[in-house]
Enzyme design. Sequence first.
Site, short mmCIF file in Angstrom:
data_model
loop_
_atom_site.label_atom_id
_atom_site.label_comp_id
_atom_site.label_asym_id
_atom_site.label_seq_id
_atom_site.Cartn_x
_atom_site.Cartn_y
_atom_site.Cartn_z
N SER A 197 -0.40 37.29 18.54
CA SER A 197 0.04 35.79 18.47
C SER A 197 1.10 36.05 17.41
O SER A 197 2.21 36.75 17.80
CB SER A 197 -0.94 34.93 17.56
OG SER A 197 -0.82 33.70 17.97
N ASP A 256 -3.10 32.60 23.98
CA ASP A 256 -3.02 33.42 22.89
C ASP A 256 -4.31 34.72 22.76
O ASP A 256 -5.51 34.37 22.98
CB ASP A 256 -3.48 32.55 21.67
CG ASP A 256 -2.93 33.26 20.48
OD1 ASP A 256 -3.34 34.27 20.05
OD2 ASP A 256 -2.24 32.64 19.73
#
Length: 351
Positions: free
Chosen positions: A78, A212
Amino acid sequence: MRIFRRRAEQLPEPRSIGTLYRRRERLPWRADRNFRILSIDGGGIRGILPLAFLARLEQTFLQGRSIANYFDLIAGTSTGGIIALGLGKGLTATDILEIYIKRGGEVFPPLNWFQRNSQSASKYIINRCDRNKLDTLIDEVVGRSCLWQSTARLCIPAAETNHFEPFIFKTPHHPDYKKDWVKEMALVAKTTSAAPTFFSPVKGNDGYEFLDGGIWANNPIMVGVADALACFDVKRENIKILSLGCVKDRYTMPWLRRILGGEIFWTNLVFECMHLQSQNVIGQARLIVGGDSVLRVDAEPIFPKIELSDWKRSCAMLPEVGDSLFDRFGEAAEKMFLRELSIDYEPLYMP
């Protein structure tokens, strides 16, 4: 029914179909050299914290040179994935920190009281943030560079949505890594940072769709450990890891959840699972390589909590918190990781 069948026919096969279920041929590694891993957690704009710590290391011990030159592998998820890719592109942590502070407000704009409360209500229905703003910033940071052009070995987790499988984008640092080297860094950064409830999924040009990587590896420390042991003939006691968090959060079991147990009381489950995953993999890494070989740097919970999208408070508070972490861990990090340059990395595949 025909529409659903046509869509299924257009989907790419699960990437797991091509997995090589065998032990890899391990590349040689000098017996007298440690294998140093930098692992950076996900955490939204709170990535300012690990960047502030790394920037202090660069300024204090490296005369401003990039921290990436001292690690043999960088794993990031991320916001940690964006940082890892920026370091692989050749930026310093100081450069990336400046971008986060100066430009982060474009992705996570400050909200007034009415906007904050409106977002709190609408977040149950729509994503909170503008995907295009993040994409524009990522394009400017990493440009048109591809993974093979990274100056550092990288492992970047993502999650594929059509088959719900874990994905790890990897630089071509092992002969088996033939799939990702042509991927653009910008695409990889967008996939690993497509945080559910914040940003919409990202579609790749090969038909895969991504969310993600924090869904399954918000702390990617074990991704790095597994890759090092699988790819290189390195003793596990020679693996040294700097693991950076983005501020701890504190979770408790609400009494309504305990008594009633309905789904509505489990809305924070994804973040609670990410918290548990991080604790678990840190313990696993320490069991495998030794507790004294893992330096974990993270801040204690801040109250009131800094949200992952709170650019204003992150800018105001986290650089100072990073300085305090440097005061506590800086000398240990310099001793463990910054006394010699990493072994040169050359991509095994390129145009």
